[in-house]
Design an enzyme around this catalytic site. Structure first.
Site, mmCIF file in Angstrom:
data_model
loop_
_atom_site.group_PDB
_atom_site.id
_atom_site.type_symbol
_atom_site.label_atom_id
_atom_site.label_comp_id
_atom_site.label_asym_id
_atom_site.label_seq_id
_atom_site.Cartn_x
_atom_site.Cartn_y
_atom_site.Cartn_z
ATOM 1 N N ASP A 98 24.206 33.229 36.976
ATOM 2 C CA ASP A 98 24.900 32.084 36.391
ATOM 3 C C ASP A 98 24.430 30.776 37.023
ATOM 4 O O ASP A 98 23.920 30.750 38.142
ATOM 5 C CB ASP A 98 26.409 32.244 36.569
ATOM 6 C CG ASP A 98 27.210 31.502 35.513
ATOM 7 O OD1 ASP A 98 26.598 30.823 34.664
ATOM 8 O OD2 ASP A 98 28.450 31.606 35.519
ATOM 9 N N GLU A 144 21.210 25.164 36.758
ATOM 10 C CA GLU A 144 20.717 23.965 36.061
ATOM 11 C C GLU A 144 20.841 22.695 36.897
ATOM 12 O O GLU A 144 20.447 21.623 36.432
ATOM 13 C CB GLU A 144 21.494 23.757 34.755
ATOM 14 C CG GLU A 144 21.544 24.955 33.833
ATOM 15 C CD GLU A 144 22.786 25.823 34.041
ATOM 16 O OE1 GLU A 144 22.999 26.735 33.244
ATOM 17 O OE2 GLU A 144 23.522 25.552 35.030
ATOM 18 N N ASP A 166 28.586 28.509 27.299
ATOM 19 C CA ASP A 166 30.037 28.483 27.142
ATOM 20 C C ASP A 166 30.444 27.854 25.810
ATOM 21 O O ASP A 166 30.840 26.682 25.761
ATOM 22 C CB ASP A 166 30.676 27.693 28.291
ATOM 23 C CG ASP A 166 30.350 28.289 29.652
ATOM 24 O OD1 ASP A 166 30.052 29.495 29.699
ATOM 25 O OD2 ASP A 166 30.391 27.557 30.646
#
Length: 802
Positions: free
Chosen positions: A477, A480, A541
């Protein structure tokens, strides 16, 4: 201030003035941490100097190298008709002593031939030659070479001809023209003379900028766009599918959803409907203007001070094959990963995990993976790679017990460490985090520096400990937010390491997973060019809305056109409890994606929505499991050829003009067309490429073109290409229980069709085979048996609508 426009008047020759409006850009200023870095403002800045490519000199045909002569320009102001205008006009050197610096620098240019379909264009903006260090973005570190292109001298320059096209380099004015094998011009570089006499709108041609603030340089590679040309790719882009008329900023960002212009997975690659693709081989920030400012040009504003551009010639399939030959094809994930993944944010305990496993089996919901998200540590979100001792009595035994039930375990983690994390001090003390210019850390969190081999080794050991316990997959996860102002162990700043961070991160987890488990599987959110080698990635998401569901598909289609074979998304959306009707429609869309996962704010488990919903969920899930031989074979084909499982129609039908316009349907593999139901309606408009299509649920036959089609009992529209053989398997609750020695071949063929084809790949040998069936005495029989009677084939014809 940000919405203000500057009137720009550009002098493209010593006496020609043109004007246009260019939006004001904030330049280097980032007002929020990790705000996407749009460098386009640097190409419209009055303080900078612009070097415009004019002519080629000293070209050596045998090496395809020479030098480009650049001329200097700067912006000035002039008032005309009550408008303050800007002009871009030639200037003399501003350095002292003036004799020490070239007014019109001559800088290296080269062309390399990588394959019969791929050329490489390189150019420098400074005296140093282009470096040839190994690149993590290239699967073999360096690009190959091809000697099949043949040279001829032309009246204006040089021609190199290959099997699939040709390239002409004109010396003055300097151009690179690219043609296909039929002689059609695909694109060309833009010289300032191309527009100085034919347009009032200024066009900054092929050039580089030298910034006054720090003397850094960046390229603007400018190419022609043709009427009707369309552009696709650039990573997981959620906005318009066709990028023509848009500005795309390629800078990894926590997009916080799927309905804005920022991207978790930017990729500096695109393809054109004209028959070519381009890969900008850089990790610097990139801004692409695909005819947004001026409809006839593409401006590739690349942060790097060296241009390294690969250009591919061919149809979409050929371009994807070439691009992934260069940057890597997706490894083949394990069979179990194609089963259903059950998740929520989050299961907190061993009791939670065992309970959901039991309910999946009791309720007959086929499933292969249970995912523990942020709550398996002692403190939610505080990643220390240790199961909470207060909530997991014996995690290794739990994993083993669930494995016996047919479940693999997936675990969440991230590469950021808060000060209260027990690992924080160790990470800082060992120098494993990204640093700032002073040697401290740039954020409050410690961000692992994956350019540091010691960091990678430390991290691999943490992940390996979990894998050795029996964990099947690691959720990779975030990734970025690598600090743009960071100083990395590689010696580079975040300007070059920020976008590369997801690739380094993906690779670290994928490599150790393969070493420990012998399998190719991660579950990653961020990506860059080359990340497709490490499946699988999911789409961030999404909100729990119809528009977010539609945007999710656009993102998946765009990522598939950027070299990624495998992709998933959070069925039902992530942000809130999913409305039942939306969830009911989203589930079959998710089940007809390469990897299928329910995840987000609870509840996500189908039984939490009542028996009727659970029955609908089960029906879609069971369909996926019965289709597993089709899914697995198509996945193998994608892995070998760089194709996406979620596939834009034009990849299979490039000669069908309508297929280039569709962004709300897709091909699931080569033979099944899927039209999700994005609104609570019983039917929708569906475009079908030329030929016949057969409804998978009803058996109704449709011709190519537009149709209003009602969805079946499962709320999705699925149509099979006529003449296809779709392999099925008997239903099982987990892929480990499937019997691959008995397969059913369902033939989707109309009455006059005499032959049908399909693909099959058994997990036992992982070799892809073509199946050929022919009609004999009114029924289909095999023409070949790739498994020599080791598989018991049951052949059925599709059930026609009564």
């Amino acid at each position: 201030m940000h919405n203000r426009h500057l009137m720009i008047l550009v002098l493209l020759s010593s006496s020609f003035l043109v004007q246009a409006q260019i939006p004001y850009q904030p330049g280097h200023t980032q007002y929020l941490v990790n705000e996407p870095y749009d460098i386009s403002g640097d190409f419209h800045d009055f303080t900078n100097t612009y070097y415009i490519a004019d002519a080629l000199t000293g070209f050596m045909p045998e090496k395809a190298t020479g030098k480009i002569i650049y001329h200097r320009y700067e912006y000035f102001t002039r008032q005309a008709f009550n408008n303050m205008l800007g002009i871009l006009r030639p200037v003399d050197p501003n350095e002292f002593p003036p004799v020490e610096y070239a007014a019109s620098p001559e800088l290296s240019f080269s062309m390399e031939f990588i394959s019969p379909r791929t050329i490489r264009i390189r150019a420098a903006s400074g005296p140093a030659p282009a470096t040839d260090e190994e690149s993590l973005m290239l699967v073999n570190g360096k690009a190959p070479s091809d000697d099949s292109w043949k040279y001829t001298k032309t009246e204006t320059g040089h021609r190199y001809s290959g099997e699939h096209g040709s390239v002409i380099i004109a010396e003055k004015p300097w151009h690179v023209f690219v043609y296909d094998a039929d002689g059609k011009l695909l694109t060309k570089t833009i010289h300032h003379a191309d527009h100085s006499d034919s347009a009032y709108t200024p066009v900054l041609p092929f050039s580089y900028v030298r910034r006054a603030s720090d003397y850094s340089r960046s390229f603007n590679a400018v190419f022609a766009l043709s009427p009707g040309e369309k552009i696709f790719g650039c990573g997981e882009s959620y906005t318009g599918f066709d990028k023509r008329g848009r500005k795309i900023v390629l800078f990894a960002d926590d997009a916080n959803g799927v309905q804005n212009e920022s991207m978790y997975k930017p990729v500096p690659f695109f393809m054109s409907s004209r028959g070519y693709g381009m890969f900008m081989h850089t990790s610097s920030p990139v801004t692409c203007d695909f005819g947004r400012y001026f409809s006839g040009i593409t401006s590739l504003m690349i942060g790097d001070d060296e241009l390294d551009l690969f250009l591919f010639i061919g149809e979409p399939k050929e371009i994807l094959d070439e691009y992934t030959d260069l940057t890597g094809k997706a490894a083949m994930p394990p069979l179990w990963s194609f089963g259903f993944w059950m998740s929520r944010i989050t299961y907190f305990s061993e009791e939670d995990g065992r309970a959901v496993a039991d309910k999946l089996r009791v309720n007959r919901i086929p499933c292969d993976v249970i995912h523990f998200d942020t709550g398996w540590f002692e403190y939610d979100w505080r990643c220390d790679y240790r199961f909470s001792p207060s909530r997991f009595k014996d995690p290794q035994k739990m994993i083993a017990d669930l494995k016996k039930q047919g479940f693999h375990i997936s675990l969440w983690q991230l590469p950021y460490f808060v000060p209260q994390n027990t690992l924080f001090t160790e990470i800082i003390g060992k120098g494993l985090a990204v640093k700032d210019a002073r040697g401290n850390i740039p954020y409050e969190d410690a961000v692992l520096d994956f350019s540091n081999p010691e960091t990678v080794e430390w991290y691999r050991e943490k992940i390996a400990g979990l894998l050795r316990m029996g964990v099947g997959a690691i959720k990779v996860d975030f990734g970025e937010a690598a600090p743009l102002n960071g100083i990395y162990h590689s010696g580079k700043t975040g300007f070059y390491e920020h976008n590369l961070y997801p690739l380094r991160y993906n690779k670290a987890v994928a490599d150790i997973t393969r070493e420990v488990n012998g399998e190719n599987i991660i579950w990653a959110r961020s990506a860059w060019a080359g990340s497709q080698r490490y499946p699988t990635h999911w789409g961030g998401d999404p909100a729990n809305t119809n528009t977010s569901m539609a945007a999710t598909l656009r993102g998946g289609l765009s990522l598939g056109l950027s070299g990624f074979s495998f992709w998933s998304h959070d069925m039902g959306g992530f942000v809130q409890k999913t409305p039942e009707n939306l969830y009911r429609r989203w589930v079959p869309f998710g089940m007809l994606t390469s990897h299928a996962r329910s995840h987000g704010i609870p509840p996500k488990e189908p039984w939490e929505y009542g028996e009727d919903f659970m029955n609908a969920f089960r029906m879609a899930d069971e369909m996926r499991y019965r289709l597993m031989p089709y899914i697995y074979a198509q996945a193998k084909d994608c892995s070998e050829n760089g194709l996406p499982m979620v596939r834009a129609l034009f990849v299979e039908y490039p000669d069908d003009p309508g297929s280039w316009l569709i962004d709300n349907e897709y091909l699931f593999g080569s033979d099944i067309l899927v039209a999700p139901i994005f609104e609570n309606m019983p039917e929708r408009d569906v475009y079908l490429p030329s030929g016949e299509w057969i409804d998978y649920q009803t058996g109704k036959i449709y011709q190519g073109g537009w149709h209003r089609i009602a969805h079946g009992e499962i709320p999705v529209i699925m149509l099979v290409r006529e003449g296809s053989v779709i392999p099925h398997i008997s239903l099982a609750q987990t892929t480990m229980e499937m019997n691959w020695s008995r397969l059913k071949l369902v033939v989707f063929a109309s009455e006059n069709t005499q032959k049908a084809t399909g693909k099959v790949c058994l997990p036992s040998d992982d070799i892809l085979h073509e199946l050929f069936l022919k009609r004999e005495a009114g029924r289909f029989v095999p023409e070949n048996d790739p498994y020599q009677t080791k598989v018991d084939w049951k052949i059925e014809h599709f059930a026609r609508e009564q």
